[in-house]
Write a protein that holds these residues in place. Structure first.
Motif, PDB file in Angstrom:
ATOM      1  N   LEU A 280      23.536  -7.728  21.274  1.00 50.38           N
ATOM      2  CA  LEU A 280      24.488  -8.396  21.318  1.00 50.38           C
ATOM      3  C   LEU A 280      25.591  -8.182  21.676  1.00 50.38           C
ATOM      4  O   LEU A 280      26.156  -8.276  22.927  1.00 50.38           O
ATOM      5  CB  LEU A 280      24.664  -9.208  19.751  1.00 50.38           C
ATOM      6  CG  LEU A 280      23.717 -10.657  19.502  1.00 50.38           C
ATOM      7  CD1 LEU A 280      24.295 -11.355  18.193  1.00 50.38           C
ATOM      8  CD2 LEU A 280      23.276 -11.557  20.653  1.00 50.38           C
ATOM      9  N   LYS A 284      26.538  -8.844  26.121  1.00 46.24           N
ATOM     10  CA  LYS A 284      27.916  -9.155  26.373  1.00 46.24           C
ATOM     11  C   LYS A 284      28.656  -8.004  27.348  1.00 46.24           C
ATOM     12  O   LYS A 284      29.111  -8.024  28.449  1.00 46.24           O
ATOM     13  CB  LYS A 284      28.534  -8.698  24.903  1.00 46.24           C
ATOM     14  CG  LYS A 284      30.040  -9.734  25.118  1.00 46.24           C
ATOM     15  CD  LYS A 284      30.648 -10.647  25.209  1.00 46.24           C
ATOM     16  CE  LYS A 284      31.994 -11.153  25.430  1.00 46.24           C
ATOM     17  NZ  LYS A 284      32.830 -12.021  26.462  1.00 46.24           N
ATOM     18  N   ASP A 307      36.657  -8.797  21.005  1.00 46.79           N
ATOM     19  CA  ASP A 307      35.359  -9.025  21.356  1.00 46.79           C
ATOM     20  C   ASP A 307      34.548  -8.768  20.164  1.00 46.79           C
ATOM     21  O   ASP A 307      33.028  -9.446  20.120  1.00 46.79           O
ATOM     22  CB  ASP A 307      34.437  -8.078  22.847  1.00 46.79           C
ATOM     23  CG  ASP A 307      35.425  -8.722  24.062  1.00 46.79           C
ATOM     24  OD1 ASP A 307      35.945  -9.645  24.154  1.00 46.79           O
ATOM     25  OD2 ASP A 307      35.701  -8.085  25.085  1.00 46.79           O
ATOM     26  N   ILE A 311      32.000 -10.951  18.610  1.00 49.40           N
ATOM     27  CA  ILE A 311      30.846 -10.567  18.228  1.00 49.40           C
ATOM     28  C   ILE A 311      30.443 -10.654  16.285  1.00 49.40           C
ATOM     29  O   ILE A 311      28.955 -11.389  16.224  1.00 49.40           O
ATOM     30  CB  ILE A 311      30.279  -9.983  19.090  1.00 49.40           C
ATOM     31  CG1 ILE A 311      29.987  -9.990  20.033  1.00 49.40           C
ATOM     32  CG2 ILE A 311      28.468  -9.324  18.524  1.00 49.40           C
ATOM     33  CD1 ILE A 311      30.110  -8.836  21.303  1.00 49.40           C
ATOM     34  N   THR A 315      27.839 -13.450  15.163  1.00 48.95           N
ATOM     35  CA  THR A 315      26.375 -12.688  14.570  1.00 48.95           C
ATOM     36  C   THR A 315      26.011 -13.359  12.676  1.00 48.95           C
ATOM     37  O   THR A 315      24.612 -14.057  12.151  1.00 48.95           O
ATOM     38  CB  THR A 315      26.253 -11.408  14.153  1.00 48.95           C
ATOM     39  OG1 THR A 315      26.671 -11.553  15.860  1.00 48.95           O
ATOM     40  CG2 THR A 315      25.179 -11.291  14.042  1.00 48.95           C
ATOM     41  N   LEU A 332      26.341 -15.219  25.598  1.00 49.32           N
ATOM     42  CA  LEU A 332      26.761 -13.845  24.974  1.00 49.32           C
ATOM     43  C   LEU A 332      25.977 -12.895  26.206  1.00 49.32           C
ATOM     44  O   LEU A 332      26.857 -12.460  27.480  1.00 49.32           O
ATOM     45  CB  LEU A 332      26.847 -12.955  24.133  1.00 49.32           C
ATOM     46  CG  LEU A 332      27.438 -13.305  22.403  1.00 49.32           C
ATOM     47  CD1 LEU A 332      27.272 -12.336  21.907  1.00 49.32           C
ATOM     48  CD2 LEU A 332      28.854 -13.300  23.091  1.00 49.32           C
TER      49      LEU A 332
END
Length: 335
Positions: A280, A284, A307, A311, A315, A332
């Protein structure tokens, strides 16, 4: 306290955190059964990487030291260990501008001692993945000897081989360790070989992100990983690389999509969370690169700590179901 827990406590904490950066979040989140062998393999790989990347040391010396390090990983003699200890101390420790990498070099023998506590299938898997990574690092030194001249990879096969050797094989190793230490964590409907194939592409995608993100810095350091160009063309105007960069961005996205398929077949929620984090963060970063101008790309692209924090939080919620994880991945990674 056992040798294993002693080494994990001594090396798998602050030292590992200082050299693994965001990947430490993944290592820390792993189920206990997997944390020690994967953390150890990562620490030893970072040790080899630091040896390979110390450009102020001649290429021939770096390759010799990598050969000795590989020998010790496979159980080499005390003579080899004494020789390499002397070389590391004399040629590498003082050349580290990064404090964490200097400490890693100072404690390289401790990492090997930790490896000495492993046995059976986990030991074999760690040795195998390190052999492949070190082979990739040797190839990199031979292709880009850091002599002040720019060089370019010649073929797509060379780039694909490199991404497999330094990262794709890690996806296979990760899968093998899951099968060895926590077999119920993988979906029984998918074969181990299928998972290893997906894992290899997942790893190659993460390495391609690094290559695409660091293209400007790599060119300055004499390395162009995008194949099919002459050094003269790249030096004349780096914008000649843009179509190839876009092509490999598409390849990278395909690899990351395989990473999503991999995560869909991880049955254990804790392991799914740990495995999803690099995917992820990676997708991104890929999305941000797609929206960045060429001139800014050459300066490097990263996602910031905020960021990453977002995440992590998203998540933690999304990993409870495959559907939620899939939605988060696509959100993302929006173009």
């Amino acid at each position: 306290m056992s040798d294993e827990s002693h080494h994990e406590r001594e090396l798998g904490g602050q030292l590992l955190a200082s050299v693994s950066r965001s990947f430490y979040l993944t290592l820390k989140a792993l189920p206990q059964e997997l944390r020690e062998p994967i953390s150890l393999a990562y620490l030893l790989a970072r040790t080899a990487d630091t040896i390979a990347d110390t450009a102020s040391v001649p290429a021939t010396v770096r390759i010799e030291c990598l050969n000795d390090f590989e020998s010790l990983v496979l159980g080499g003699s005390d003579d080899v260990k004494a020789h390499l200890t002397k070389r590391i101390t004399a040629d590498f420790v003082a050349h580290q501008s990064d404090e964490a990498e200097r400490r890693l070099m100072e404690r390289f023998a401790d990492g090997l001692a930790w490896l000495g506590t492993m046995q059976g299938a986990p030991l074999h898997a760690i040795q195998q993945v390190l052999q492949r990574i070190i082979h990739g690092q040797r190839l990199d030194i031979q292709r880009f000897p850091a002599d002040g001249s720019l060089r370019c990879l010649q073929t797509e096969a060379e780039l694909d081989e490199y991404t497999w050797l330094v990262a794709g094989c890690v996806g296979e190793f990760w899968t093998e360790m899951c099968a060895i230490e926590k077999p119920a964590s993988l979906d029984p409907a998918v074969s181990l070989e299928q998972m290893k194939t997906l894992g290899a592409r997942f790893g190659k995608g993460l390495q391609l992100i690094n290559i695409l993100r660091d293209i400007g810095e790599d060119i300055q350091d004499g390395r162009c990983y995008l194949p099919g160009f002459t050094p003269e063309e790249v030096q004349r105007d780096s914008r000649i690389l843009q179509p190839a960069w876009q092509h490999w961005l598409g390849v990278c996205r395909g690899h990351l999509d395989c990473g999503l398929d991999y995560i869909r077949h991880v049955a254990d929620a804790k392991l799914r969370y740990a495995t999803a984090l690099p995917l992820l963060i990676g997708v991104k970063t890929l999305s941000r690169m797609e929206k960045t101008s060429w001139d800014k790309l050459l300066q490097g692209v990263k996602i910031n700590r905020l960021d990453v924090a977002v995440i992590l939080a998203e998540t933690a919620i999304a990993c409870r179901s495959v559907e939620s994880m899939t939605k988060l991945y696509h959100k993302l990674g929006q173009h």
